[in-house]
Scaffold this active site. Structure first.
Site, PDB file in Angstrom:
ATOM      1  N   LYS A 128      15.417 -46.398  48.739  1.00 57.93           N
ATOM      2  CA  LYS A 128      14.576 -45.990  50.190  1.00 57.93           C
ATOM      3  C   LYS A 128      14.445 -44.883  50.820  1.00 57.93           C
ATOM      4  CE  LYS A 128      13.886 -48.870  54.814  1.00 57.93           C
ATOM      5  NZ  LYS A 128      12.549 -48.951  54.967  1.00 57.93           N
TER       6      LYS A 128
HETATM    7  N1  PMP Z   1       9.831 -52.938  50.002  1.00 52.65           N
HETATM    8  C1  PMP Z   1       9.198 -52.119  51.703  1.00 52.65           C
HETATM    9  C2  PMP Z   1       8.465 -50.471  50.757  1.00 52.65           C
HETATM   10  C3  PMP Z   1      10.686 -51.873  53.056  1.00 52.65           C
HETATM   11  O1  PMP Z   1      10.108 -51.128  53.705  1.00 52.65           O
HETATM   12  C4  PMP Z   1      11.052 -52.864  52.963  1.00 52.65           C
HETATM   13  C5  PMP Z   1      12.228 -53.022  53.855  1.00 52.65           C
HETATM   14  N2  PMP Z   1      13.096 -52.200  54.034  1.00 52.65           N
HETATM   15  C6  PMP Z   1      11.529 -53.567  52.273  1.00 52.65           C
HETATM   16  C7  PMP Z   1      10.217 -54.406  50.566  1.00 52.65           C
HETATM   17  C8  PMP Z   1      12.333 -55.097  52.638  1.00 52.65           C
HETATM   18  O2  PMP Z   1      13.909 -54.279  52.603  1.00 52.65           O
HETATM   19  P1  PMP Z   1      15.037 -54.918  52.895  1.00 52.65           P
HETATM   20  O3  PMP Z   1      14.877 -56.596  53.048  1.00 52.65           O
HETATM   21  O4  PMP Z   1      16.023 -54.812  52.724  1.00 52.65           O
HETATM   22  O5  PMP Z   1      14.750 -54.633  54.391  1.00 52.65           O
END
Ligand code: PMP
Length: 299
Positions: free
Chosen positions: A161
């Site tokens: 991320k």
């Molecule tokens: N894809 C992207 C590009 C994101 O930014 C997020 C948000 N963090 C997600 C998927 C979903 O991830 P999560 O469920 O861990 O928040």
């Protein structure tokens, strides 16, 4: 409309480099490497009724992202998790959004090599209620189709991320908003369905869930929670490659993410969906799950 206070001019405090500091003073210099070269990783977490949902997993992912980028976070996972609660407490927030961020600093000239630039870490918490009006949510949101493709895992660090991966997300989302859409669906470098700009995607067909295999985009923590919730209800879940041509054949569609939670989708460009029973069930299951107190540990 209520006046929005700029994010760098707010009262309150946040956690920066090991201590709670006034929010307004939490600054980084313009020579910061993370700003020039996207040497930056972050998390997005939600606190519900005083508890940060899946905090351990978020903290682990922050360290995983940092490791991939070669960023050494100068704290332990426990210290960062504690910092999340300290930052929430400093703001007197029990329902809100938590943003840990780690980035290379400004100790050396901002060039590609940044071995000694230093690493800074912050955690900020602010109120961001999840407006849970099921009737409103079940109308579904409209997605545009992005012109940008999620890159291959040997083109960018796709399991991290990391800030740099969001350049095309912001461009896609702005383009979608300019065309009156709420968000955009992104395909990947092979032309397969990937995800939205900040959330994963699921489809429903004949009582089964279908979601793309996260082999070049974030395997969201919400995505994994929703898969577990579906399996607990004996709903079959197929993680697989999904092509564009298949979009005509799905009945329901929804997004998952910490910020988005479970958000039904009514439209992706020319493809139409009807938010229905399965989306509603999982939306409600997730809303319950995030507020459920953790099981009591044995003494
Ligand atoms: N894809 C992207 C590009 C994101 O930014 C997020 C948000 N963090 C997600 C998927 C979903 O991830 P999560 O469920 O861990 O928040």
């Amino acid at each position: 409309m209520a006046e929005i206070i700029p994010f760098d001019q707010r009262d309150g405090s946040l956690w920066l480099d090991g201590k709670i500091v006034p929010w307004r003073d939490a600054k980084a210099h313009v020579m910061t490497h993370g700003l020039h070269f996207a040497s930056c990783v972050f998390e997005g977490e939600r606190m519900y009724a005083g508890r940060i949902y899946k905090l351990d997993e978020h903290t682990k992912r922050l360290f995983h992202s940092a490791k991939i980028l070669g960023i050494e976070i100068p704290y332990t996972e426990e210290e960062i998790s504690r910092a999340c609660y300290q930052a929430a407490e400093a703001q007197s927030i029990v329902d809100g959004y938590v943003r840990p961020v780690a980035f290379r600093g400004a100790a050396t000239m901002p060039t590609v090599s940044a071995q000694k630039a230093g690493v800074r870490v912050a955690v900020a918490v602010w109120p961001w209620p999840s407006y849970f009006d099921p009737a409103e949510k079940l109308k579904g949101i409209r997605l545009d189709i992005s012109q940008w493709k999620r890159p291959a895992p040997d083109t960018a660090p796709t399991s991290a991320k990391a800030a740099g991966l969001y350049m095309i997300c912001t461009m896609s989302k702005h383009a979608a908003e300019a065309r009156g859409y709420a968000d955009a669906l992104m395909f990947d470098y092979r032309g397969l369905v990937a995800e939205a700009t900040g959330a994963n995607i699921f489809f429903v067909k004949e009582g089964k869930l279908h979601t793309p295999t996260p082999d070049c985009f974030l395997d969201g923590i919400t995505r994994r929670s929703v898969i577990a919730l579906a399996k607990a209800r004996q709903i079959p879940v197929h993680e697989r490659q999904i092509t564009r041509e298949e979009l005509t054949g799905f009945e329901e569609c929804f997004l998952t993410g910490t910020a988005a939670e479970v958000t039904p989708v009514s439209e992706i460009g020319p493809y139409l969906f009807k938010p229905g029973k399965l989306s509603e069930t999982l939306m409600n299951d997730y809303a319950e799950e995030v507020r459920r107190p953790p099981p009591a540990t044995a003494a």
